[in-house]
Design an enzyme around this catalytic site. Sequence first.
Site, PDB file in Angstrom:
ATOM      1  N   ILE A 617      -4.323 -52.905  24.655  1.00 60.45           N
ATOM      2  CA  ILE A 617      -5.173 -52.224  25.634  1.00 60.45           C
ATOM      3  C   ILE A 617      -5.344 -50.746  25.307  1.00 60.45           C
ATOM      4  CG2 ILE A 617      -4.618 -53.824  27.484  1.00 60.45           C
ATOM      5  CD1 ILE A 617      -2.567 -51.853  28.530  1.00 60.45           C
ATOM      6  N   ALA A 619      -3.928 -47.198  22.415  1.00 62.74           N
ATOM      7  CA  ALA A 619      -3.118 -46.705  21.314  1.00 62.74           C
ATOM      8  C   ALA A 619      -2.513 -45.374  21.717  1.00 62.74           C
ATOM      9  CB  ALA A 619      -3.939 -46.553  20.050  1.00 62.74           C
ATOM     10  N   GLY A 623       2.138 -45.701  18.246  1.00 59.36           N
ATOM     11  CA  GLY A 623       1.718 -47.069  17.956  1.00 59.36           C
ATOM     12  C   GLY A 623       0.784 -47.584  19.030  1.00 59.36           C
ATOM     13  N   GLU A 624       0.700 -48.919  19.167  1.00 60.93           N
ATOM     14  CA  GLU A 624      -0.229 -49.544  20.089  1.00 60.93           C
ATOM     15  C   GLU A 624       0.403 -49.705  21.477  1.00 60.93           C
ATOM     16  OE1 GLU A 624      -2.840 -52.328  17.065  1.00 60.93           O
ATOM     17  OE2 GLU A 624      -1.073 -53.182  18.048  1.00 60.93           O
ATOM     18  N   LYS A 643       4.775 -50.524  24.967  1.00 65.65           N
ATOM     19  CA  LYS A 643       4.495 -49.552  23.918  1.00 65.65           C
ATOM     20  C   LYS A 643       5.251 -49.984  22.670  1.00 65.65           C
ATOM     21  CE  LYS A 643       3.674 -45.401  26.725  1.00 65.65           C
ATOM     22  NZ  LYS A 643       4.084 -43.992  26.963  1.00 65.65           N
ATOM     23  N   ASP A 736       3.511 -31.891  31.335  1.00 67.62           N
ATOM     24  CA  ASP A 736       2.172 -32.388  30.957  1.00 67.62           C
ATOM     25  C   ASP A 736       1.562 -33.164  32.115  1.00 67.62           C
ATOM     26  OD1 ASP A 736      -0.046 -32.736  29.410  1.00 67.62           O
ATOM     27  OD2 ASP A 736       0.738 -34.431  28.272  1.00 67.62           O
TER      28      ASP A 736
END
Length: 793
Positions: A617, A619, A623-624, A643, A736
């Site tokens: 879904i 990146a 990684g993905e 993740k 953040d």
Amino acid sequence: MRYKLPCRILAFEALAWLETLMDTKWATTELAWTAHPETGWEEVSGYDDAMNPIRTYQVCNVRELNQNNWLRSDFIPRKDVLRVYVEMKFTVRDCNSIPNIPGSCKETFNLFYYESDSDSATATSPFWMENPYVKVDTIAPDESFSMLESGRVNTKVRSFGPLSKAGFYLAFQDLGACMSLISVRVFYKKCSTTIANFAVFPETATGAEATSLVIAPGTCVPNALEVSVPLKLYCNGDGEWMVPVGACTCSAGFEPAIKDTQCQACSPGTFKSKQGDGLCQPCPANSRASSGASSVCSCRNGYYRSDTDSPDSACTTVPSAPRSVISIVNETSLVLEWSDPRDLGGREDIFYNVICKKCLPERGMCSRCDDNVDISPRHLGLMQRRVAVRNLQAHTQYSFEIQAVNGVSNKSPYTPQFSTVNITTNQAAPSAVPTVHLMAATASTMSLSWLPPEKPNGIILDYEIKYHEKDQGEAIAHTMTAQRSNARIEGLKAGTPYVVQVRARTVAGYGRYSSPADFSTNLQTDPPKSWQEQLPLIVGSATATLVFIIAVVVIAIVCLRKQRNGSESEYTEKLQQYITPGMKVYIDPFTYEDPNEAVREFAKEIDVSCVKIEEVIGAGEFGEVCRGRLKLPGRREIIVAIKTLKVGYTDRQRRDFLSEASIMGQFDHPNIIRLEGVVTKSRPVMIVTEFMENGALDSFLRLNDGQFTVIQLVGMLRGIAAGMKYLSDMNYVHRDLAARNILVNSNLVCKVSDFGLSRFLEDDPTDPTYTSSLVCYLKGHLLEKGEVVEEEK
């Protein structure tokens, strides 16, 4: 004297576009052709290179002058062929190799043919001469042989035409050669059956001349239709197709196959709506094709296509009912307003119908309004979401249905979905609000209070407060709404007089404003506070002091850990202990000598067999990001976000990747993303968290712009604030905070995520400030609506 000639034949492969009419090579008995005179040509048996028996004719009367030896074949039917070809294999002896012969020796022979409608030739008829026989050519060898050499076979091909009768004879004339006619093959050329442009062209013989072009008509292959006519190909003299004219294409429901020579049916679940060269496509959304060769996919139950929709378009459904219907009554007139349906049915051609009904409470029934009721701009097919209704009867109850309709509503057997509003004409608006009172004021705020109207004439929905600087007039007045009879106005100028008025609103509309009241803000920045008001500040200071002490203790424990090599559990108990009841301290995983210890301590290891990745879904940096399922022993299966760490990672990348899990594992709050566990003992390395259906907040707000109420937006803000307050209480800085790092679940609960930039709390005034775009979104939403949230909200 007759010379025996060597009988040797070369193999000859017939080409695919040649059709044989006669071939002596395959004769199994004597040919018994007619020879004239009988002392001329002689039939002889022999063998070819494969030792197959063959029948040949020889002649070698070279020592006798004035030779004229004829040999005629059997009758050969022409099969409607216009031009034929004769292939002759023969050997000829070199005249110079024959001693003591007169000068009449030849090394050539002549080829003739004679047409006839029947096999009527005899030994004397037709006459043995050039006319009636038709000469084709004089045949000369490429090579001749002598007695010292074996025979060299010559192959010559000649053609003649046009032929017009049922058949013909071949005739060979010898004028004094020593030769052997090994084999004779008669054939014609043709263009074989072919398929071009989805059209079939039949086998076609070549024309009468070598340069002729014969037209062959074509027919479309099965399940194909003509797109241009006529369909034809040209067959040239060499048996080759050329210059195609016209074409066919596959019909609807069929697609090209087998190198564009066939049209095969679309498989179930696919369709092709138009004739052409296109391929079958999967059925559009909400449709299906249960059988093959479908030219259109039928809509599923509850879904439709309008008459103007193409077969390629998705099936859609009817819209839901309009939302948030508001009515403003003014004696015998009213204004109706509403919002778009939540579900438009997948279409953009939305419009509305307003159905007016007059109700008789004593009879308990409603009927359609009279024609004299005016609904403007119209009552059917409305594009806008507002109408004005006039000419209603006084003191009468009405019911209005606002229907949402789109392009497929007429296909549905059900009545369009609608919202209803009931009104009574001549319903009076509320009376004026009594005098407004100033309860408190600061340099930038004023707290107001007032009593409800003496004659509300219905339920008070809300109040509108209008205010402006006294010396500027009403032209630049501001307004806000309040649900109760009190409110606080913020953002005012210090020491400035303001004029304030309040009015109430019911279903009948707004009442009259209260009399103008003059109030001023204070000059001092902070008004004096009583000891009760100062109590929260005192408590807050004490709490800050306690947090500072906790931080000092934690730092001391961390330093002690670096100096000692005690057991892992001993340090864990010291670092994770509760200093005061309800106060848990965050521990920076980077303070560990081995960051893997932090992973083992704060994140649960999950067996990889319990995790199932379903789809990618997104990146991330490492990684993905995938959606999957987690099934732990003794627990129900849940949907999770996963993740993964990309292949080829370094030790530093693995440490940084798992540090986020070490951080998340220390938090337990409904507005902080929940860590399910990690997979570190297999590949790929994974971090497993709860799955948030609506994704990131920034994209979620853009996708659903205008769809939320103020209460929903404030609730989302409150959730973010609660999560950040929890992190602050843990002595932790996110570093953040942005809308892209806030995730939203299906219940609109916002949760703080992405702890990759996080570190232990430090007093660094240079750090940037991060804000959520939800605040900006809410501010813009309220300004657009002309609303301000009151203090209690």
